[in-house]
Every structure is written in structure tokens, then in C-alpha cells.
Design a protein around this motif. Structure first.
Motif, PDB file in Angstrom:
ATOM      1  N   VAL A 254       0.859  -1.185   0.000  1.00 19.63           N
ATOM      2  CA  VAL A 254       0.000   0.000   0.000  1.00 19.63           C
ATOM      3  C   VAL A 254       0.895   1.235   0.000  1.00 19.63           C
ATOM      4  N   GLY A 255       0.619   2.146  -0.925  1.00 17.45           N
ATOM      5  CA  GLY A 255       1.377   3.383  -0.991  1.00 17.45           C
ATOM      6  C   GLY A 255       0.517   4.576  -0.630  1.00 17.45           C
ATOM      7  N   PHE A 256       1.172   5.692  -0.386  1.00 13.23           N
ATOM      8  CA  PHE A 256       0.496   6.956  -0.128  1.00 13.23           C
ATOM      9  C   PHE A 256       0.948   7.977  -1.156  1.00 13.23           C
ATOM     10  N   ALA A 257       0.043   8.857  -1.548  1.00 11.01           N
ATOM     11  CA  ALA A 257       0.377   9.931  -2.482  1.00 11.01           C
ATOM     12  C   ALA A 257      -0.224  11.225  -1.967  1.00 11.01           C
ATOM     13  N   LEU A 258       0.555  12.288  -2.018  1.00  9.47           N
ATOM     14  CA  LEU A 258       0.058  13.624  -1.697  1.00  9.47           C
ATOM     15  C   LEU A 258       0.221  14.473  -2.947  1.00  9.47           C
ATOM     16  N   GLU A 259      -0.863  14.876  -3.548  1.00  7.91           N
ATOM     17  CA  GLU A 259      -0.838  15.580  -4.817  1.00  7.91           C
ATOM     18  C   GLU A 259      -1.529  16.931  -4.703  1.00  7.91           C
ATOM     19  N   THR A 260      -1.169  17.835  -5.615  1.00 10.15           N
ATOM     20  CA  THR A 260      -1.799  19.158  -5.656  1.00 10.15           C
ATOM     21  C   THR A 260      -2.503  19.413  -6.991  1.00 10.15           C
ATOM     22  N   THR A 261      -2.163  18.639  -8.031  1.00  8.06           N
ATOM     23  CA  THR A 261      -2.827  18.767  -9.325  1.00  8.06           C
ATOM     24  C   THR A 261      -3.029  17.380  -9.930  1.00  8.06           C
ATOM     25  N   ASN A 262      -4.084  17.208 -10.717  1.00  6.50           N
ATOM     26  CA  ASN A 262      -4.364  15.928 -11.393  1.00  6.50           C
ATOM     27  C   ASN A 262      -4.196  14.759 -10.424  1.00  6.50           C
ATOM     28  N   GLU A 263      -4.829  14.889  -9.265  1.00  7.74           N
ATOM     29  CA  GLU A 263      -4.581  13.966  -8.164  1.00  7.74           C
ATOM     30  C   GLU A 263      -4.815  12.502  -8.532  1.00  7.74           C
ATOM     31  N   LEU A 264      -5.984  12.196  -9.104  1.00  6.38           N
ATOM     32  CA  LEU A 264      -6.312  10.797  -9.398  1.00  6.38           C
ATOM     33  C   LEU A 264      -5.359  10.213 -10.434  1.00  6.38           C
ATOM     34  N   ALA A 265      -5.049  10.974 -11.476  1.00  6.05           N
ATOM     35  CA  ALA A 265      -4.165  10.473 -12.535  1.00  6.05           C
ATOM     36  C   ALA A 265      -2.765  10.210 -11.990  1.00  6.05           C
ATOM     37  N   HIS A 266      -2.254  11.129 -11.193  1.00  6.34           N
ATOM     38  CA  HIS A 266      -0.910  10.941 -10.634  1.00  6.34           C
ATOM     39  C   HIS A 266      -0.881   9.752  -9.669  1.00  6.34           C
ATOM     40  N   ALA A 267      -1.923   9.613  -8.863  1.00 10.35           N
ATOM     41  CA  ALA A 267      -1.965   8.495  -7.921  1.00 10.35           C
ATOM     42  C   ALA A 267      -2.043   7.164  -8.654  1.00 10.35           C
ATOM     43  N   GLN A 268      -2.870   7.080  -9.686  1.00 12.28           N
ATOM     44  CA  GLN A 268      -2.995   5.834 -10.446  1.00 12.28           C
ATOM     45  C   GLN A 268      -1.681   5.476 -11.120  1.00 12.28           C
ATOM     46  N   ASP A 269      -0.981   6.477 -11.640  1.00 10.47           N
ATOM     47  CA  ASP A 269       0.320   6.235 -12.266  1.00 10.47           C
ATOM     48  C   ASP A 269       1.316   5.702 -11.240  1.00 10.47           C
ATOM     49  N   LYS A 270       1.323   6.301 -10.055  1.00 11.01           N
ATOM     50  CA  LYS A 270       2.247   5.858  -9.004  1.00 11.01           C
ATOM     51  C   LYS A 270       1.918   4.427  -8.569  1.00 11.01           C
ATOM     52  N   LEU A 271       0.644   4.093  -8.496  1.00  6.11           N
ATOM     53  CA  LEU A 271       0.236   2.740  -8.097  1.00  6.11           C
ATOM     54  C   LEU A 271       0.836   1.703  -9.044  1.00  6.11           C
ATOM     55  N   HIS A 272       0.755   1.963 -10.350  1.00  8.21           N
ATOM     56  CA  HIS A 272       1.276   0.998 -11.329  1.00  8.21           C
ATOM     57  C   HIS A 272       2.805   0.979 -11.341  1.00  8.21           C
TER      58      HIS A 272
END
Length: 216
Positions: free
Chosen positions: A136-154
Motif C-alpha cells: 500500500v502506498g500513499f500519495a500527496l498531490e496538488t494537481t491531477n490527483e487521481l491520474a498521478h496516484a494511479q500512475d504511481k500505483l502501477h
């Protein structure tokens, strides 16, 4: 069940006095450690610099580190034997190329620092993850949150990723409350509305345990 959990910031020294860091307090990671322990898990909590006391539960073994390199070494030492990995730490992406032996004195109108990239703890360990391990990872984003998080997951071979947004009042660094969105590789989303970090932690642990237990 053995859980490897990283929490807090990392501090990357610039000289004997100064460092590069971030605003993470470790509250979310420590709450997760307590929530896992309450469910009977043994937890190795690798904590960056934090003002929080070590969790009281005898099921939690706290390893204190300072830099990203130290956090990686401590996590790598137990990753192979852990069933669940949770990367909740806010690890510095870069560190100073040179650490001054003495305090850097004020001189001139500008100061230029050369930074070099730190090891990506989650991505490096993700390359070694076995099929039966759950990350399980964590992401803290300020723009395009869902897209950046999904990219990091993969990219980092996560099974779930927990997204924080600085757009949400009362969430993120320094707060006792949090509001998160959890994504999986299939794009399924679970939203946790604003609540105490302890309650968020209990909800996340329940979600993780449900994913580990196949439905009959």
C-alpha cells in the motif's frame, strides 16, 4: 501477520545545523501502526524524525531513522519477511550532493545547492515484491490527483494507493484529521470523509484486511 510500515518525514542534512525536510508529523503512519496492532498484527514501524512517542503496543517495534537512505536500509532489512507493506512516510526525493562539515556561513545574495536523487524506497522494494505480499502506498498531490496516484500505483507495484490532497481543509500534514481516497489497480475507488486520523487508520486497516481475505 507482519506489517512493514514507514512513517514521518526524512531529513537530509545540509550542514551540522540545517537540513532539507518536509511538514510530515508521522501522525497518520503511527495511527496505522496502532490500528494494525489492535488487529493482532506484528508491526515494524520505520519512523523518520517525529515528535511523537514510540507507540506503546508491544506488537509494534519502532526503528528510528533520519535520512531516506537510512529508511530504505531499515525497510529492506525486514521487507522480505513482511506480509504487508505500507509506505506512509513522506520521503525526500532529493538530498544535497555535498554535506558541509561546518555550518555554511552567509555570503553573497544567493546560495546554490546541488541536489541528487534519493533511492525510491517503495519502487525499489516493489520490484522484489512476491505475489503473496500486499503493498500500500500513499500519495500527496496538488494537481491531477487521481491520474498521478494511479500512475504511481502501477509504477511502484502497489495493490492500493491512498491519496491525500492539499486542497482538502483539515487533511494532510500537521492535522489530527484526514480525508483520503483509496484506489486499486482496477480503478475502484473508496472515499474516506474527513475524520480523525485514528478513525481513518482503522478504516484503512479494515479495507486492507478485507482485500487479504478472499470472499467465500
Amino acid at each position: 501477520m507482519h506489517v512493514l510500515l514507514t512513517a514521518g518525514p526524512t531529513y537530509e542534512p545540509l550542514d551540522p545545523v540545517r537540513f532539507l525536510g518536509n511538514r510530515s508529523t508521522g501522525k497518520m503512519g503511527y495511527a496505522l501502526a496502532e490500528a494494525f496492532a489492535a488487529q493482532g498484527a506484528t508491526v515494524t514501524l520505520v519512523s523518520g524524525p517525529s515528535q511523537l512517542p514510540d507507540p506503546a503496543s508491544p506488537r509494534i517495534h519502532t526503528v528510528r531513522v533520519e535520512t531516506a537512505a537510512e529508511m530504505f536500509a531499515a525497510a529492506a532489512e525486514v521487507a522480505a519477511e513482511a506480509d504487508v507493506w505500507v509506505f506512509a512516510a513522506a520521503v525526500a526525493d532529493y538530498r544535497p550532493a555535498q554535506v558541509a562539515v561546518d555550518k555554511i556561513k552567509k555570503s553573497g545574495e544567493t546560495l546554490t545547492l546541488e541536489l541528487v536523487k534519493n533511492v525510491d524506497i517503495a519502487a525499489t522494494l516493489g520490484q522484489r515484491k512476491r505475489a503473496e505480499q500486499f503493498a500500500v502506498g500513499f500519495a500527496l498531490e496538488t494537481t491531477n490527483e487521481l491520474a498521478h496516484a494511479q500512475d504511481k500505483l502501477h509504477r511502484k507495484n502497489f495493490d492500493l494507493i491512498v491519496l491525500n490532497s492539499l486542497r482538502d481543509a483539515g487533511a494532510g500534514f500537521g492535522h489530527d484529521t484526514n480525508k483520503v481516497t483509496v484506489l486499486d489497480a482496477a480503478g475502484q475507488i473508496v472515499n474516506f470523509e474527513l475524520q480523525s486520523k485514528a478513525d481513518v487508520a482503522r478504516g484503512l486497516v479494515s479495507l486492507i484486511l478485507a482485500r487479504l481475505t478472499p470472499s467465500s
